[in-house]
Design a protein around this motif. Sequence first.
Motif, PDB file in Angstrom:
ATOM      1  N   THR A  11      16.499   4.801 -24.794  1.00 58.41           N
ATOM      2  CA  THR A  11      16.530   5.807 -23.780  1.00 58.41           C
ATOM      3  C   THR A  11      16.197   7.165 -24.207  1.00 58.41           C
ATOM      4  N   SER A  12      14.968   7.802 -23.433  1.00 55.43           N
ATOM      5  CA  SER A  12      14.372   8.773 -23.616  1.00 55.43           C
ATOM      6  C   SER A  12      15.398  10.044 -24.563  1.00 55.43           C
ATOM      7  N   ALA A  13      16.954  10.361 -23.394  1.00 56.25           N
ATOM      8  CA  ALA A  13      17.164  10.945 -24.178  1.00 56.25           C
ATOM      9  C   ALA A  13      17.808  11.214 -25.656  1.00 56.25           C
ATOM     10  N   MET A  14      17.571  10.217 -26.414  1.00 54.87           N
ATOM     11  CA  MET A  14      17.468   9.698 -27.623  1.00 54.87           C
ATOM     12  C   MET A  14      16.530   9.207 -28.130  1.00 54.87           C
ATOM     13  N   THR A  15      15.515   9.883 -28.190  1.00 57.73           N
ATOM     14  CA  THR A  15      13.989   9.704 -29.207  1.00 57.73           C
ATOM     15  C   THR A  15      14.209   9.253 -30.375  1.00 57.73           C
ATOM     16  N   SER A  16      15.156  10.637 -30.817  1.00 58.38           N
ATOM     17  CA  SER A  16      14.640  11.000 -32.547  1.00 58.38           C
ATOM     18  C   SER A  16      15.962  10.667 -33.151  1.00 58.38           C
ATOM     19  N   THR A  17      16.992   9.894 -32.577  1.00 55.58           N
ATOM     20  CA  THR A  17      18.333   8.894 -32.965  1.00 55.58           C
ATOM     21  C   THR A  17      17.633   7.288 -32.861  1.00 55.58           C
ATOM     22  N   ASN A  18      16.595   7.595 -31.603  1.00 59.16           N
ATOM     23  CA  ASN A  18      16.322   6.037 -31.745  1.00 59.16           C
ATOM     24  C   ASN A  18      15.310   6.042 -32.721  1.00 59.16           C
ATOM     25  N   GLU A  19      13.810   6.866 -33.255  1.00 57.46           N
ATOM     26  CA  GLU A  19      13.302   6.774 -33.737  1.00 57.46           C
ATOM     27  C   GLU A  19      13.642   6.531 -35.628  1.00 57.46           C
ATOM     28  N   ARG A  20      14.826   6.860 -36.129  1.00 56.89           N
ATOM     29  CA  ARG A  20      15.580   7.016 -36.926  1.00 56.89           C
ATOM     30  C   ARG A  20      16.044   5.932 -37.496  1.00 56.89           C
ATOM     31  N   LEU A  21      16.912   5.126 -36.384  1.00 60.06           N
ATOM     32  CA  LEU A  21      17.485   3.665 -36.532  1.00 60.06           C
ATOM     33  C   LEU A  21      16.298   3.238 -36.700  1.00 60.06           C
ATOM     34  N   ASP A  22      15.521   2.909 -36.160  1.00 61.43           N
ATOM     35  CA  ASP A  22      14.241   2.150 -35.929  1.00 61.43           C
ATOM     36  C   ASP A  22      13.911   2.206 -37.993  1.00 61.43           C
ATOM     37  N   ASP A  23      13.296   3.271 -37.765  1.00 60.68           N
ATOM     38  CA  ASP A  23      13.601   3.531 -38.847  1.00 60.68           C
ATOM     39  C   ASP A  23      14.319   2.529 -40.747  1.00 60.68           C
ATOM     40  N   LEU A  24      15.542   3.004 -40.207  1.00 60.40           N
ATOM     41  CA  LEU A  24      16.319   2.535 -40.722  1.00 60.40           C
ATOM     42  C   LEU A  24      16.768   1.217 -41.280  1.00 60.40           C
ATOM     43  N   LEU A  25      16.650   0.496 -40.303  1.00 59.65           N
ATOM     44  CA  LEU A  25      16.097  -1.097 -39.847  1.00 59.65           C
ATOM     45  C   LEU A  25      14.841  -1.720 -40.629  1.00 59.65           C
ATOM     46  N   ALA A  26      14.216  -1.259 -40.105  1.00 64.01           N
ATOM     47  CA  ALA A  26      12.640  -1.541 -40.650  1.00 64.01           C
ATOM     48  C   ALA A  26      13.295  -1.297 -42.502  1.00 64.01           C
ATOM     49  N   GLU A  27      13.738  -0.134 -42.383  1.00 61.86           N
ATOM     50  CA  GLU A  27      13.568  -0.002 -44.170  1.00 61.86           C
ATOM     51  C   GLU A  27      14.814  -1.302 -44.778  1.00 61.86           C
ATOM     52  N   LEU A  28      16.278  -1.854 -44.605  1.00 64.11           N
ATOM     53  CA  LEU A  28      16.903  -2.724 -44.500  1.00 64.11           C
ATOM     54  C   LEU A  28      15.981  -4.097 -43.732  1.00 64.11           C
ATOM     55  N   ARG A  29      14.696  -4.669 -43.431  1.00 69.40           N
ATOM     56  CA  ARG A  29      14.255  -5.585 -43.647  1.00 69.40           C
ATOM     57  C   ARG A  29      13.792  -5.795 -44.583  1.00 69.40           C
ATOM     58  N   GLN A  30      12.989  -5.310 -45.550  1.00 67.64           N
ATOM     59  CA  GLN A  30      12.716  -5.048 -46.237  1.00 67.64           C
ATOM     60  C   GLN A  30      13.316  -5.350 -47.516  1.00 67.64           C
ATOM     61  N   ALA A  31      14.314  -4.913 -47.581  1.00 72.50           N
ATOM     62  CA  ALA A  31      15.061  -4.833 -49.455  1.00 72.50           C
ATOM     63  C   ALA A  31      15.976  -6.755 -49.162  1.00 72.50           C
TER      64      ALA A  31
END
Length: 266
Positions: A11-31
């Motif tokens: 959702t466009s209204a949550m862009t900043s939050t979604n980007e942060r969460l995408d980064d978090l999940l990407a970090e976890l995938r590499q862990a």
Amino acid sequence: AFRLVVRWLWTSAMTSTNERLDDLLAELRQAPDGPMPKKKIAIISTPRCGSKYFCESLASSGRFGRPLEWMNLNYIAAYPRQLGLKDVPLNQYFEFILAKTTSRNGVFAINFHVDQYRYWREKNVDLLRFGFDKLYYVFRKDKLAQALSFAKAGRSGQWRSTDTAIRDTSAAQIGNSEILLALHNLSVHEDYYKAHLAKHVQHEYCYEDYTASDACFRDVLADNDIEHQDIKDFSCDVAIQRAGDDVRRIGDLMSYMGIDGRQLRA
């Protein structure tokens, strides 16, 4: 019940939050995967009570897993986005979180708001059936300040200090009706907690205490037989978002409600 499907969400209204969460999940995938959990712990909360500060301070010990809002729909939706899929079985997502966030000493921890518990319960998923060994509740005594913070975060889209606000919002822009509606919603959450969750909780901690001293964090670790005497500081990148005009706004609201702050202090 755990055969529910996680669908891709943006959702466009949550862009900043979604980007942060995408980064978090990407970090976890590499862990690397952690050990199988020996202990599962849940922190129950309501919005804007400092639960992120409480949980991330505990996580900074390296001995308390990563107690984030893993059952928040925005967190869940980041998982299929990372995999490039339209949907993913919920049990697959949860197994991923267990594997990637359990600390080396075998502790898995999660934070969920009361309304998140209620949402999943209505979907026939009872979060308490995850087999938590300990449950704690964190709350805020100053309900008016919590309600203003809730209303302001909802309007700005900035749910934590590290997020980028979707729109600049000052306390002066928040109407009395917005604050009182937020207060009503928080009261509904607390009533539900008292009716359905409080009996399962081992201990309650308040914002005014754990933002002033690390004694609460040490108490939680001690309650779970986690060594903490060697920990000098509990760090957290979550900063208090309260601004100078918040106090004035609360004063104006109290005047609107016919409350004399001086009498309350006396």
